[in-house]
Design a protein around this motif. Structure first.
Motif, short mmCIF file in Angstrom:
data_model
loop_
_atom_site.label_atom_id
_atom_site.label_comp_id
_atom_site.label_asym_id
_atom_site.label_seq_id
_atom_site.Cartn_x
_atom_site.Cartn_y
_atom_site.Cartn_z
N SER A 282 1.19 7.05 -6.71
CA SER A 282 -0.01 7.86 -6.98
C SER A 282 0.27 9.32 -6.68
N ASP B 249 0.82 -1.21 0.00
CA ASP B 249 0.00 0.00 0.00
C ASP B 249 0.85 1.25 0.00
N SER C 151 -11.27 1.66 -3.48
CA SER C 151 -10.06 2.18 -2.84
C SER C 151 -10.34 2.63 -1.42
N ASP D 108 -4.33 5.87 -3.33
CA ASP D 108 -3.66 4.73 -3.96
C ASP D 108 -4.26 4.38 -5.32
N THR D 109 -4.75 5.37 -6.05
CA THR D 109 -5.44 5.07 -7.30
C THR D 109 -4.56 5.26 -8.53
N GLY E 183 -5.14 -2.19 -7.04
CA GLY E 183 -5.13 -2.06 -5.59
C GLY E 183 -3.94 -2.73 -4.93
N PHE F 49 -12.35 1.20 -9.28
CA PHE F 49 -11.44 1.13 -8.14
C PHE F 49 -11.50 2.41 -7.30
N SER F 50 -11.38 3.57 -7.98
CA SER F 50 -11.35 4.83 -7.24
C SER F 50 -12.70 5.15 -6.60
N ASN G 254 2.01 1.88 -3.49
CA ASN G 254 0.93 2.39 -4.33
C ASN G 254 0.65 3.86 -4.04
#
Ligand code: HEM
Ligand SMILES: [Cu+2]
Ligand SMILES: [Cu+2]
Lengths: 562, 318
Positions: free
Chosen positions: A88, A81, A165, A151-152, B184, A160-161, A84
């Motif tokens: 981002s 994480d 997320s 984290d997108t 993710g 996801f966003s 990510n």
């Protein structure tokens, strides 16, 4: 302003000690207030410069973390994480808080009125508002970091966003949403300025090419940014209220977001590169001391890029599940959009022919742009071929492609502009030996960082991977080592440029013997730019027939000059 | 050990070879187009340096003839590649009729595969050499992308929608399988292996991995268990009570008249949506009485039901 009015405490740093400096925009008050409430385009340009330099540094820290983590294939430095969030943040900051505003809001702001012989932009207070809006957006970005990050990726792909997320997506979207208004206001301001405030004799055909490219960029700002704004609102609505727009589980369309996002973001990549192209046209002609080759082709290709750039967004979506027929058309149009870029590059090369070339810092930065942009653009053409893209998309090949253009190209041009106009902005000359060294270091550091990524991408290394197969380690290490060279090279100019503020020789109005109107006024220019309204009777780049042996001349009509 | 810096990654299909040929000749063309910029700039920098004596007379300020040629010639050269690449891409769009269909379901952060025989595997995909394989893919959550570098193919995997990719592997071995769309936390470890075996080895693997029943049979079992049969009839032949529900026999691949007067082709997507979101499209002549199963079923089960409905015959019965 008389020296006695100068705040004695501030005078420690910046003593205005040439007559020009004492009468310049820099001497119009030294208090913080005199900066924060200024409506002078030149001071606002410097406010923007401070803000984006800060964000360039923040984005750079994130990049350093990424490259450090990628030294080994195992996840050791950061958690998944954490990684990510690092890339981002890096992308969001670099795209919206550095690259998009970079050249337009600094050099565009500073030079546009000077180049067309105006006192200021059309709406000076709107200009200041642009800066405050930008800073507010930036503040939200910082709040996003404090709130745990996002984290997108900079692309904010849904669902996801919007649904999955667990980062601070809403805050990040708000930051980008706000900064968009800054772009729109700046765009409107520039467009009106170019239409309404050109001095007598400054016809469209006499505009410096930098003005043409900033003008095109401004149009893209105004036409493309609202699409992003609305798209981000839709993502927020889905995320906060569960309104089904993008998430199929809520009845939405899974690839609608990508169409909207790239409809903005492909034109946005030209926002990042067109101003750089404008800078290069100025730098090349001055270094060669020669009229640009094919003025109308270079100016026209900027407009062509602006127009066709709106029709190629689907090349980001060849594997997204869009119709294959749509892909075929987008592929074709992407080849078409590369033609005007090629025209520019070939014209710059032709401009060097029979020039009287001085190889100095600004020229090396401009050549760095041309070299890296050529590689970036041509690999773009490779990616526009669908069958190749199916393999290369979402790999490091794409990462290398866009870094060559945006970082190799545009950031080099930004530094080139900084060196070329530094004497105008500050009134001082820097040491060119250091400038040449930094330009070369940036070029080689850059190539070492990103060239290996083409190879990795072709060999099947996906982007946004924090854990990666062992075979890629040598190339990854090479890239990380290159990036540390690059980091040093980017920091270098800060030292010798700041040094010049104190110890540099006074520049005089026109140290390079250049032809633009900005060189007819003292360095640094007075608050109102020109003592009398300039009158233009020559085209841009009217370098003397005899080359450097001839008497320097500018676009300004002789009678007024005297 | 050979340095893994410059290697042509393994090609496990004829298509991969063609893509490599395309990429390398493209790279050549691109180098050709870049060469004048690099070479001429260097020459001019040397020849026309300030202070160096050179003939600088009659410098040109532009030339329409030059502009046209350096726009049109590269454009036409690239257009040749456009035709080549687009053809190659379209070949990759339509799987042959005898392709074996494997269902793929992606979810954060794993790949699930279901063979027609009913064999299921996770993060590993066994396929027989030389047989066309079609992957029918969907996602349980966010967008993923199934990337098989050795085959030079990749396709995004979307929630709520089927996408497909196909290939014929022509080399046995174990090859990487990766997720290429950021999805993710564990995106970078959402990988696995593509295992290409000779047909004999593949048959042996399948016998050993074993499946108590085929995909269609699992679907049939679900059909009864979930009460579909209660409305659609025990053999899906249609029924009048308790609710009038259409027969599903012979449905697959047929055009279905809808209540809004249009037609829809009863393909996998249609059947998927009829089960998960039945109110999206209503079969003409029926009441919208079917309950949505979107919250009840996962994508793998839907794939089983589809296999069952496909097995009931229809136009594209395979
Ligand atoms: C010369 C014409 C250009 C062509 C034909 C071209 C083509 C492409 C194509 C086909 C892609 C999609 C790759 C993929 O995701 O599979 C791409 C990605 C990209 N290009 Fe270009 N490009 C060009 C110029 C530029 C310029 C001038 C910039 C920036 C200043 C740029 C920035 C980007 C970025 C940022 C991406 C990746 C976005 C992402 O997925 O994060 N490109 N380009
Ligand atoms: Cu694009
Ligand atoms: Cu993924």
């Amino acid at each position: 302003m008389s020296p006695s009015q100068v705040n004695p405490r501030m005078s420690q740093e910046a003593v205005p000690d040439t007559p020009e400096e004492r009468r310049s925009y820099l001497a119009e008050g030294h208090s913080l207030r005199s900066w924060l409430l200024t409506t002078d385009h030149k001071r606002i340009a410097i406010l923007f410069m401070v803000a984006i330099t800060f964000f360039f540094f923040c984005g750079g820290v994130a990049a350093a973390l990424i490259r450090l983590d990628l030294l080994t294939p195992a996840p050791d430095l950061m958690s998944n994480d954490g990684y990510n969030r690092a890339f981002s943040l890096h992308g969001i900051i670099m795209v919206w808080f550095f690259l998009i505003p970079s050249i337009p809001t600094t050099f565009g702001n500073f030079l546009l009125p000077l180049m067309i012989g105006a006192k200021d932009l059309a709406f000076p207070r709107l200009n200041l508002a642009s800066w405050y809006i930008f800073v507010l957006g930036g503040l939200f970005t910082l709040i996003t970091v404090v709130a745990g990050g996002v984290d997108t990726g900079w692309t904010f792909y849904t669902p996801f966003s919007s649904t999955y997320s667990n980062g601070a997506v809403f805050l990040a979207i708000t930051a980008v949403f706000i900064s968009g208004f800054s772009s729109i206001l700046t765009g409107i301001n520039f467009i009106v300025t170019v239409h309404k405030l050109r001095c007598p004799g400054m016809t469209w055909g006499r505009l410096p090419l930098f003005v043409w490219s900033i003008y095109t960029t401004a149009i893209i700002f105004v036409l493309a940014t609202p699409v992003l704004t609305i798209t981000l609102v839709l993502v927020a609505l889905e995320r906060v209220f569960g309104l089904g727009i993008f998430d199929p589980a809520l009845g939405g369309d899974p690839i609608l977001f990508q169409h909207l996002f790239w409809f903005y973001s492909h034109p946005a990549v030209y926002i990042m590169v067109l101003p750089a192209m404008g800078v290069v046209s100025e730098l090349i002609t001055n270094a060669a001391h020669k009229q640009i080759f094919g003025y109308w082709f270079v100016a026209g290709s900027a407009i062509a890029i602006g127009v066709i750039g709106f029709m190629v967004w689907g090349h980001h979506m060849f594997v997204s599940g869009q119709s294959p027929y749509a892909s075929a058309i987008f592929s074709f149009l992407s080849i078409v959009v590369a033609v005007p870029s090629a025209i520019k590059v070939y014209n710059w090369t032709a401009t060097l022919h029979k020039g009287e070339i001085v190889i100095d810092g600004p020229l090396l930065y401009a050549l760095g742009f041309i070299g890296l942009f050529t590689i970036g653009g041509l690999t773009g053409v490779m990616l526009a071929m669908i069958a190749a893209d199916v393999h290369l998309t979402d790999t490091y090949f794409v990462v290398a492609h866009f870094h060559f253009i945006m970082v190799g190209g545009s950031v080099s041009a930004y530094f080139g502009a900084l060196h070329f106009w530094w004497p105008k902005i500050t009134g001082r000359l820097y040491n060119d030996m250091w400038a040449r060294l930094a330009a070369l270091l940036i070029f080689f550091g850059f190539v070492m960082t990103f060239a290996p990524q083409f190879v990795m991408g072709y060999e099947g290394m996906p982007r946004r991977y924090h854990v990666y197969p062992q075979v890629f380690q040598p190339l990854m290490v090479m890239s990380s080592v290159g990036s540390s060279v690059l980091a040093v090279a980017y920091v270098l100019p800060f030292f010798y440029l700041f040094w010049s503020l104190r110890y540099g020789k006074p520049a005089g109005p026109n140290p390079w013997g250049a032809t633009g109107l900005e060189w007819t006024t003292p360095s640094p220019p007075p608050k109102d730019n020109f003592e009398t309204v300039p009158v233009v009777d020559k085209e841009a780049y009217c370098y003397p027939e005899q080359g450097r042996a001839g008497e320097p001349q500018t676009q300004q009509a002789e009678s007024v000059d005297a | 050990m050979t340095l893994p810096v410059f290697f042509i990654p393994v090609e496990a299909s004829a298509h991969a070879g063609q893509v490599d040929l395309l990429i390398w000749t493209l790279a050549l063309l691109v180098a050709l187009l870049a060469a004048p910029v690099f070479v001429l700039s260097a020459i001019y920098l040397l020849r026309f340096r300030y202070g160096r004596r050179a003939d600088r007379s009659k410098a040109q300020r532009g030339s329409v003839w030059l502009e046209v040629s350096w726009s049109v010639i590269p454009f036409l050269l690239v257009m040749g590649f456009y035709v080549w690449s687009t053809k190659l891409f379209f070949e990759q769009q339509s799987p042959p009729d005898d392709a074996m269909t494997i269902n793929v379901v992606a979810k954060q952060w794993m790949w699930k595969f279901q063979h027609p025989s009913g064999t299921r595997e996770i993060n590993e995909l066994h396929v027989p050499l030389g047989k066309p394989i079609r992957l029918t893919m969907t996602s349980q959550d966010v967008i993923h992308s199934l990337y098989l570098p050795a085959l030079r193919i990749k396709q995004d995997v979307l929630p709520g929608r089927y996408t497909q990719e196909w290939f014929v592997a022509d080399k046995t071995g174990v090859f990487p399988l990766r997720c290429a769309e950021f999805c993710g936390t564990d995106h970078s470890v959402m990988g696995g292996r593509l295992i290409v075996q000779t047909p004999a080895d593949f048959a042996r693997w399948q016998a050993q991995a074993g499946a108590d029943r085929s995909l269609a049979a699992s679907g049939r079992e679900l059909f009864d268990r979930l009460g579909c049969a209660g409305c659609h009839g025990s053999n899906a032949q249609g029924s009048e009570s308790p609710i009038r529900a259409p027969p599903l026999v012979g449905l697959y691949g047929r055009p279905v008249p809808l209540s809004d007067g249009t037609f829809a082709k009863a393909d996998d997507q249609y059947i998927h949506d009829s089960i998960m979101l039945p109110n999206k499209q209503i079969a003409a002549g029926y009441e919208p009485r079917m309950p949505p199963f979107g919250n009840v079923l996962d994508e793998e089960q839907v794939a089983q039901l589809e296999a069952y409905i496909r097995s009931l015959g229809g136009k594209e019965d395979k």
